[in-house]
Enzyme design. Sequence first.
Site, mmCIF file in Angstrom:
data_model
loop_
_atom_site.group_PDB
_atom_site.id
_atom_site.type_symbol
_atom_site.label_atom_id
_atom_site.label_comp_id
_atom_site.label_asym_id
_atom_site.label_seq_id
_atom_site.Cartn_x
_atom_site.Cartn_y
_atom_site.Cartn_z
ATOM 1 C CG ASP A 48 -2.130 0.957 1.005
ATOM 2 O OD1 ASP A 48 -2.043 1.841 0.116
ATOM 3 O OD2 ASP A 48 -3.130 0.850 1.734
HETATM 4 C C1 BGC Z 1 -4.982 3.426 0.284
HETATM 5 C C2 BGC Z 1 -5.126 2.489 -0.900
HETATM 6 C C3 BGC Z 1 -4.920 3.254 -2.184
HETATM 7 C C4 BGC Z 1 -3.560 3.927 -2.146
HETATM 8 C C5 BGC Z 1 -3.231 4.717 -3.391
HETATM 9 C C6 BGC Z 1 -3.714 4.245 0.226
HETATM 10 O O1 BGC Z 1 -3.746 5.241 1.179
HETATM 11 O O2 BGC Z 1 -5.048 2.690 1.479
HETATM 12 O O3 BGC Z 1 -6.385 1.873 -0.895
HETATM 13 O O4 BGC Z 1 -5.067 2.415 -3.289
HETATM 14 O O5 BGC Z 1 -3.508 4.816 -1.033
HETATM 15 O O6 BGC Z 1 -3.916 5.902 -3.447
#
Ligand code: BGC
Length: 866
Positions: A276
Site C-alpha cells: 500500500d
Molecule cells: C490506500 C489504498 C490506495 C492507495 C493509493 C492508500 O492510502 O489505502 O487503498 O489504493 O492509497 O492511493
Amino acid sequence: MAHLSKLILLLCMCDGGDGKAAPSEYTSPPWYPTPVAGWLDEWGEAYAKAAKLVSRMTLAEKTNITSGTGILMGRCVGNTGSVPRLSFPQLCLQDSALGVRYTDNVTAFPPGITVGATFNKQLMYARGAALGKEFRGKGINFHLGPSVGPLGRKLRGGRGWEGFGADPVLQGVGAAETIRGVQSQGVIATIKHLIGNEQEMYRQYNPLQPGYSANIDDRTLHELYLWPFADGIHAGVGAVMAAYNAVNGSACTQNSYLINRILKDELGFQGLIMSDWLAQISGVAAALAGLDMSMPGDASIPLIGEPWWASHLTEAALNDSVPMERLNDMTTRVVAAWYQMNQDKGFPEPNFSSWTKSAKGLLYPGALISPSGTANEFVNVQEDHADVARDIAMEAVTLLKNEDNLLPLDSITPLKIFGSGASKNPAGPNSCPDRGCNKGTLGMGWGSGTAEYPHMDDPISAIRERSSHVTSYLTDIFPLTAVAEKGDVALVFISADSGENYITVEGNAGDRNVAGLHAWHDGDALVKAAANKYEKVVVIVHTVGPILVEEWIDLPSVKSVLFAHLPGQEAGQSLAKVLFGDESPSGHLPYSIPKSEDDYPKSVGLVGFELGQAQDTYSEGLYIDYRYLNHKGIAPRYPFGHGLSYANFELGEATIVAGVSLSSAPPDAPPRKETAQSTYDKSRPPASEAYEPAGFAKIWRYIYSWLSRADADKARASTSRYPYPEGYSSVAKTAAPGGGGQGGNAALWDTAFNVSVTVSNSGSKAGKAVVQAYVQFPANTGFETAMIQLRDFAKTARLGAGQSERVTVTLSRRDVSVWDVRQQKWIVPAVGGEYRVWIGESAGRLKMVCSSASLSCRGGVTGPAG
Ligand code: BGC
C-alpha cells in the site's frame, strides 16, 4: 545518501521488535524463501513470455520495474520504472475501486457496499467490465480495486463501504465478479488490502509507533478474512495490495508467513503483490518476505528521492543480500501479469494527469524542477456506463419497512421533503477534495476510494420530475415553517459517512469515531420532528454501513424506510423509480442492523491509542455480524440480507442434488510443474549492469535504479552481508498441504450440492427476488461453526404478476468444509453427515430447508435462529 540508508535500515528494524507485542498465541513464524511463480497452467504462457523478456534485462532494468518512481512522479498515483530498450513501458497504477480517481469524463459508480446490496452477480460483473473499459480508456494498467479488506468486522470502521458487505461469501462473489469484469478489458485488477485492515486509526507505521497488529487465529483468518482473497485469486486476479497494518505482530508488507506461505504457496498466487502507498518499512526484509512491487517507490519519508528499493535493491542484489532468484521472481511476476492481460498488444498510454485539471502541466510535480508538457487529453470514457451505475443504485435500494403499503407513491400526493441529503452539495459535488465532507447527497464515502462526479443526479431533481406537489426544506434542522396538511407524505433524508484517515470530517478521522452509529447532523432528531408533525413519513438513508434506527423506527408515522446505501452519481432516478413504483425495490442488507452497538462484543469496537503497538485482537473469532448475533441469541433490528419488495414472492418446489462424492480432505494436488523461471541464470550479475549511463539528465527526487560506478563496484566487492531475518532460508520448502491451484486446492471449487427452487410472484407488482442459501453444519463434528453461514445467492429476472423462475444455488466443497489448523487443509468435518441448506430472504427469514442426508427439501419451516 549512505547516512540516510542507515537511518532507513534502523527504522525497518521496528517491525515486531518494539513496544507491546501481539499476544503469544498469535504468531507469524518465519517462512522463506518465496515460492518461484509460474507453475500453474493458467499462467503458463504468460510466464514463458515473461521469462524470455526478463532474461534479457540487466540488473538495473529489473529493479526499475519493481519500484515506483516516487510519489507525484508521473501521471498516476503509482508509476513504475520502464525498460525502454526492450519496449517494456512504464506502468500506471490508479485508484479507485469505484471509478477512475483524479480525472474527468469518467463514471462515478456506486461503491462496493451498494453493489453488495444488489445481490446481483450480473451487475457485479457488468460494473467490473465497465470499470475495466474506463481504466483502459484512460491508459491505466492497474486498477486499484476491488477492496475486500476491511471485511466489515467493525461497524465503525472507515472503509467498509469500499467492499461488498460483512460476509466473506458476499465479499468473495463481489470481488471475483469485479475482477473478471475488469480483467476482461485487459486491465490488471488489484485486490486489497491484505489483511486485517479493519479500522483506519493507527493503521500506519511511523518512526515512533508501529501500525496496529491485527491478531487473527489461523481458522478465523481462513474462514472469514482470507476467503474473499482466495476467491479473487481463483478468479485470476493479477495483483494484490499489502495493507499498512501488521498481522500477528509482523507488518503485512514484510510478513513472510502471510506473503510467502499463505498468499504465494497455499493460495498459489501467480501475480505480484505491491505495498500500500508508503506502507513498506524495510528494503531487504520486504523483498525476502515476498513483496514484489514498492509503491509509490519512496521510503518512509516521501519526496526526497530516497527509495526502499530501486537503486537500493540494485545494491542489495550486487552485494548478495537479495538473491537473484528472488529479484528475478519479483520482476517476472510483474512482467507475467502484464502479458497475462495482453497488455503487450497495443495497450494505451495514460492520457490524463492526477495532479492538474489543465491541458498542460508539470510532468513530475514532486520534482523540485519539473519539465512541463501535455497533462490531460480529456478522453471521455463514459460510454453508456451511467446505465450500469443507475441499475446498480436502483437494485441496491433496500426497503426495510413499508407499513400500510405507503410505498410506492403516486404523482399527486403532496410531498414534503426534508434533509440536506435530498439535493446536491450547493458548492458542487466535487467541492471537497476526495469527497472529504458530508454535504448534500452522499454518493460515496471519502478518501482514496473515490472518483470525481461527472454530475450528481440528486433525488430532489428526480422527485420533482415525477410530482408537481413537492415542497422542500433542504436543511437538517427541522424548519419551524413546515406546514402539515392532511394526506401529506414527508420524505426525510438522513446520512452517515466515513472514509480514509488522512482526512478528518466533522471530527471523524476516517472511522466513525465521533459519530458512532447514529445518523449524522442529528438525523434522528430530524426524523422524530417530521414524525411528530406528519402522519406518513418515509425515511431515506444514504449510508456507509449500519446505523442505529431505534430512536424512531417504531414511531407510528414512520411507515417506510429505504436504505439507498451510497448511490454514486446516479442517486436520483434510481431512487425515484423505486419510490414511485416503476420498479420494486430488490436490494438486501449487506450487514445486520443491530438495536444497539452493545449487542456486539467490545473486540469489534475501535482500538484506541496504545503506547507501542496497538493490539487489535480478533477474540470474537468466527463470530461477526449475524454470526455473532445468532451465536448469542440477540435479535437484530433487521437481519443481514433483509429487504422487502412491492411484489410478493413465494418459494415452490425445491430439490437438492449432490455433486462430487466428498471425502474428508480434497484429493492431493498434483506435483508442481516446472516454471519457465527455472531457465534463469541465478548468478550475481556484474557491477556494470548497474552503472548509471553517462550524461543522463536526471530529474532531482525522481527514483532511479542505477548506481554510480563507484557504488556499484563497491557493492559487488562487498563481503558484509545484510543481517537476514530470523529463520531465513534459501532452501525451497515443500508445497503447503492446502494448496494446489489458484486460491487453494482446485477441488475446493467442486460442486458439493446444488439446490434449485422455483420462485413465483404471487403479488400484483413486478419485481426481482433474491434467493439466499445458508449452510448449517452437522452438529458434533468437533468443529464449532456459526449457526448459519451464507454460501450462495441468486437474483431472478424481473418477474411479473404470476410469473415464476427456477433458480439454482451451489455449495462447493469449500462451502461444507472448515479450515483444519492442524492439517492445514480444508476438511469436510462430517462426510455423510447432515448438512442443512436453508433458503430464504434474509438470515432471519428462512423459508425452506434442504437436507444433504435425505436429499430432500421442505417448506413451512422456521430457521434455526427463530
Ligand atoms: C490506500 C489504498 C490506495 C492507495 C493509493 C492508500 O492510502 O489505502 O487503498 O489504493 O492509497 O492511493
